[in-house]
Design an enzyme around this catalytic site. Structure first.
Site, PDB file in Angstrom:
ATOM      1  N   ARG A   1       0.835  -1.260  -0.103  1.00  0.00           N
ATOM      2  CA  ARG A   1       0.039   0.156  -0.059  1.00  0.00           C
ATOM      3  C   ARG A   1       0.970   1.377  -0.164  1.00  0.00           C
ATOM      4  O   ARG A   1       0.392   2.328  -0.611  1.00  0.00           O
ATOM      5  CB  ARG A   1      -0.899   0.179   1.335  1.00  0.00           C
ATOM      6  CG  ARG A   1      -1.771   1.172   1.374  1.00  0.00           C
ATOM      7  CD  ARG A   1      -2.897   1.289   2.124  1.00  0.00           C
ATOM      8  NE  ARG A   1      -2.860   0.411   3.505  1.00  0.00           N
ATOM      9  CZ  ARG A   1      -2.222   0.442   4.412  1.00  0.00           C
ATOM     10  NH1 ARG A   1      -1.703   1.261   4.525  1.00  0.00           N
ATOM     11  NH2 ARG A   1      -2.544  -0.530   5.443  1.00  0.00           N
TER      12      ARG A   1
ATOM     13  N   TYR B   1     -15.332  17.308 -15.143  1.00  0.00           N
ATOM     14  CA  TYR B   1     -15.906  16.026 -15.408  1.00  0.00           C
ATOM     15  C   TYR B   1     -16.848  15.773 -14.298  1.00  0.00           C
ATOM     16  O   TYR B   1     -16.617  16.440 -13.116  1.00  0.00           O
ATOM     17  CB  TYR B   1     -14.606  15.043 -14.972  1.00  0.00           C
ATOM     18  CG  TYR B   1     -15.069  13.623 -14.881  1.00  0.00           C
ATOM     19  CD1 TYR B   1     -15.635  13.000 -15.863  1.00  0.00           C
ATOM     20  CD2 TYR B   1     -14.948  12.916 -13.412  1.00  0.00           C
ATOM     21  CE1 TYR B   1     -15.884  11.445 -15.612  1.00  0.00           C
ATOM     22  CE2 TYR B   1     -15.126  11.545 -13.562  1.00  0.00           C
ATOM     23  CZ  TYR B   1     -15.807  10.938 -14.452  1.00  0.00           C
ATOM     24  OH  TYR B   1     -16.274   9.754 -14.274  1.00  0.00           O
TER      25      TYR B   1
ATOM     26  N   ASP C   1      -6.216  19.364 -14.134  1.00  0.00           N
ATOM     27  CA  ASP C   1      -6.562  18.029 -14.554  1.00  0.00           C
ATOM     28  C   ASP C   1      -6.136  17.974 -16.204  1.00  0.00           C
ATOM     29  O   ASP C   1      -6.712  18.598 -17.078  1.00  0.00           O
ATOM     30  CB  ASP C   1      -8.058  17.811 -14.305  1.00  0.00           C
ATOM     31  CG  ASP C   1      -8.398  16.486 -14.675  1.00  0.00           C
ATOM     32  OD1 ASP C   1      -7.790  15.666 -15.672  1.00  0.00           O
ATOM     33  OD2 ASP C   1      -9.595  15.786 -14.268  1.00  0.00           O
TER      34      ASP C   1
ATOM     35  N   LYS D   1      -7.840   6.789 -19.114  1.00  0.00           N
ATOM     36  CA  LYS D   1      -7.942   7.379 -20.201  1.00  0.00           C
ATOM     37  C   LYS D   1      -6.701   7.091 -21.214  1.00  0.00           C
ATOM     38  O   LYS D   1      -6.337   6.136 -21.583  1.00  0.00           O
ATOM     39  CB  LYS D   1      -8.326   8.700 -20.216  1.00  0.00           C
ATOM     40  CG  LYS D   1      -9.429   9.012 -18.998  1.00  0.00           C
ATOM     41  CD  LYS D   1     -10.611   8.448 -19.219  1.00  0.00           C
ATOM     42  CE  LYS D   1     -11.547   8.542 -18.147  1.00  0.00           C
ATOM     43  NZ  LYS D   1     -11.968   9.645 -17.693  1.00  0.00           N
TER      44      LYS D   1
HETATM   45  C1  LIG Z   1     -12.455   9.864 -16.228  1.00  0.00           C
HETATM   46  C2  LIG Z   1     -11.950  11.181 -15.671  1.00  0.00           C
HETATM   47  C3  LIG Z   1     -11.682  11.690 -14.428  1.00  0.00           C
HETATM   48  C4  LIG Z   1     -11.987  10.568 -13.237  1.00  0.00           C
HETATM   49  O1  LIG Z   1     -11.049   9.507 -13.626  1.00  0.00           O
HETATM   50  P1  LIG Z   1     -11.352   7.990 -13.151  1.00  0.00           P
HETATM   51  O2  LIG Z   1     -10.034   7.228 -13.560  1.00  0.00           O
HETATM   52  O3  LIG Z   1     -12.595   7.795 -14.055  1.00  0.00           O
HETATM   53  O4  LIG Z   1     -11.686   8.013 -11.769  1.00  0.00           O
HETATM   54  C5  LIG Z   1     -11.401  12.895 -14.065  1.00  0.00           C
HETATM   55  N1  LIG Z   1     -11.088  13.902 -14.865  1.00  0.00           N
HETATM   56  C6  LIG Z   1     -11.322  13.732 -16.080  1.00  0.00           C
HETATM   57  C7  LIG Z   1     -10.924  14.919 -17.113  1.00  0.00           C
HETATM   58  C8  LIG Z   1     -11.822  12.571 -16.759  1.00  0.00           C
HETATM   59  O5  LIG Z   1     -12.005  12.210 -18.182  1.00  0.00           O
END
Ligand SMILES: *Cc1c(COP(=O)(O)O)cnc(C)c1O
Length: 400
Positions: free
Chosen positions: A55, A107, A180, A205
């Site tokens: 962890r 998001y 982000d 992604k």
């Molecule tokens: C998908 C996404 C998230 C969240 O990520 P997860 O891996 O699904 O928890 C945060 N910000 C953006 C821009 C995203 O597309």
């Protein structure tokens, strides 16, 4: 196990080698998946190489954390079980009364965490149009701890000037700028170089890139920030599993070549859509009519693989389009090799109340495409036949 890379090694080279190198014992070229929860120690206070429990840290995860730090031009990386777990780790540092200035086009899951989880804990949020730096400035308070932006934003592909937002955060004396960078990836945009304090990723992604895992990451430069966030990574426990870390390491190796093709395919589809008579507007940071085209050109090397558009027939047309595509799979998520289509108001962004969505400019009939790596002509042909179905559904004459 790190390669001794030349200091000036370029992005594509670091993507393949940073944080990784042949195993010193047996020469294995790929970083092993260390499927172990615990590590033998030589004495109660003596670990081998700092590892004691997975962890807290795991060698496969360490390799990925060093790889991502290198790609974002940061000093450290921390990997989490999901993108949202990374956001959660940031929020764990705050106490009641602290304030966050956040984009009004985030998001949906991020918005849900802020309003449904952390507002209950007495954290305060102001959601503002961060494309206008004055709106950020006006929302700042003496208690503001983060300016939290997404650029390009999801799904409206609004762009925020990262350097200006960084200056506002810095001048406040209290706030850090979090960007982000999921949509752009470090191949197209590196927020830390523009003054951001922390970069956040959903590894699920483009960085993973094959729609086969869920993960998240934070990257930064300041050591005190790393220590605090590593504390929450370990204390709260939302860490990335070793096999998923391995899969993301496999993904980052091809990030550059994938992004080049995502961008050229998306440009092709965006240009085709913007000339089509059934399409009201196309939002893509590579089109001349994008409202922040100058910012796109200043802070992104290419416009990315995501685009959104509105059809003349509204929701009915959007639903028909998204249900008729054959190559574009109707599914949430983005950034994989395969093309995806979705209707954000009823899917990824359904957790945002309709009136708040609409006020931020998110039309009920918006369609979002994640343009994949299939042949561009096949993608355009698929969009063409789906537009014909959309026209029928909306009762408009079929397109020529
Ligand atoms: C998908 C996404 C998230 C969240 O990520 P997860 O891996 O699904 O928890 C945060 N910000 C953006 C821009 C995203 O597309």
């Amino acid at each position: 196990m790190s390669h001794s890379l030349p200091k000036d090694a370029r992005f594509e080279t670091r993507a393949i080698h940073a944080g990784q190198g042949p195993d010193p014992r047996n020469g294995a070229v790929m970083t092993p998946v260390y499927l172990t929860s615990t590590y033998a120690q030589d004495a109660p206070t003596v670990t081998r190489d700092g590892y004691e429990y997975s962890r807290t840290s795991n060698p496969t995860r360490t390799a990925l954390e060093e790889n991502l730090a290198s790609l974002e031009n940061g000093n450290w990386g921390l990997c989490f079980a999901s993108g949202l777990a990374s956001t959660n780790a940031l929020m764990d540092r705050l106490v009641p009364g602290d304030h966050v200035v956040a984009g009004n086009d985030l998001y949906g899951g991020t918005y849900r965490m802020f309003t449904k989880v952390f507002e209950r804990y007495g954290i305060e949020f102001s959601f503002v149009d961060t494309t206008d730096p004055d709106k950020i400035k006006e929302a700042m308070r003496p208690t503001t701890k983060y300016v939290y932006i997404e650029t390009p934003s999801n799904p409206l592909l609004n762009l925020t000037d990262i350097a200006k937002a960084a200056e506002i955060a810095k001048n406040s004396g209290t706030a850090q700028l979090v960007v982000d960078n999921t949509f752009a990836t470090p191949y197209l945009q590196r927020p830390l170089e523009l003054g951001a304090d922390i970069v956040l990723h959903s590894l699920s992604k483009y960085l993973g890139g094959h729609s086969d895992l869920i993960g998240g990451a934070l990257v930064g430069r300041d050591e005190k920030t790393r220590e605090e966030l590593a504390f929450y990574q370990n204390a709260v426990g939302g860490c990335l599993a070793p096999l998923d870390a391995f899969l993301v390491l496999r993904g980052t190796k091809t990030l550059g070549v994938r992004m080049d093709r995502h961008c050229s395919n998306a440009t092709k589809v965006a240009e085709f859509l913007s000339e089509h008579e059934l399409v009201d507007r196309v939002i893509y940071p590579g089109l001349p009519n994008h409202p922040q085209l100058k910012i796109a050109q200043a802070q992104m090397s290419q416009p990315g693989g995501m685009l959104s558009f509105e059809l003349k027939g509204g929701v009915e047309a959007a639903n028909a389009f998204a249900s008729t595509t054959k190559i574009f799979t109707l599914a949430e998520s983005l950034g994989g090799v395969e093309s995806l289509v979705e209707v954000p108001p009823s899917m990824t962004h359904a957790s945002i109340p309709a009136e708040i969505r609409r006020a931020a400019g998110l039309a009920d009939g918006l369609v979002r495409l994640s343009v994949g790596l299939e042949h561009e002509d096949d993608l355009v042909a698929d969009v063409t036949q789906a537009l014909t179905a959309a026209a029928k559904a909306a009762g408009a004459p079929a397109a020529s």
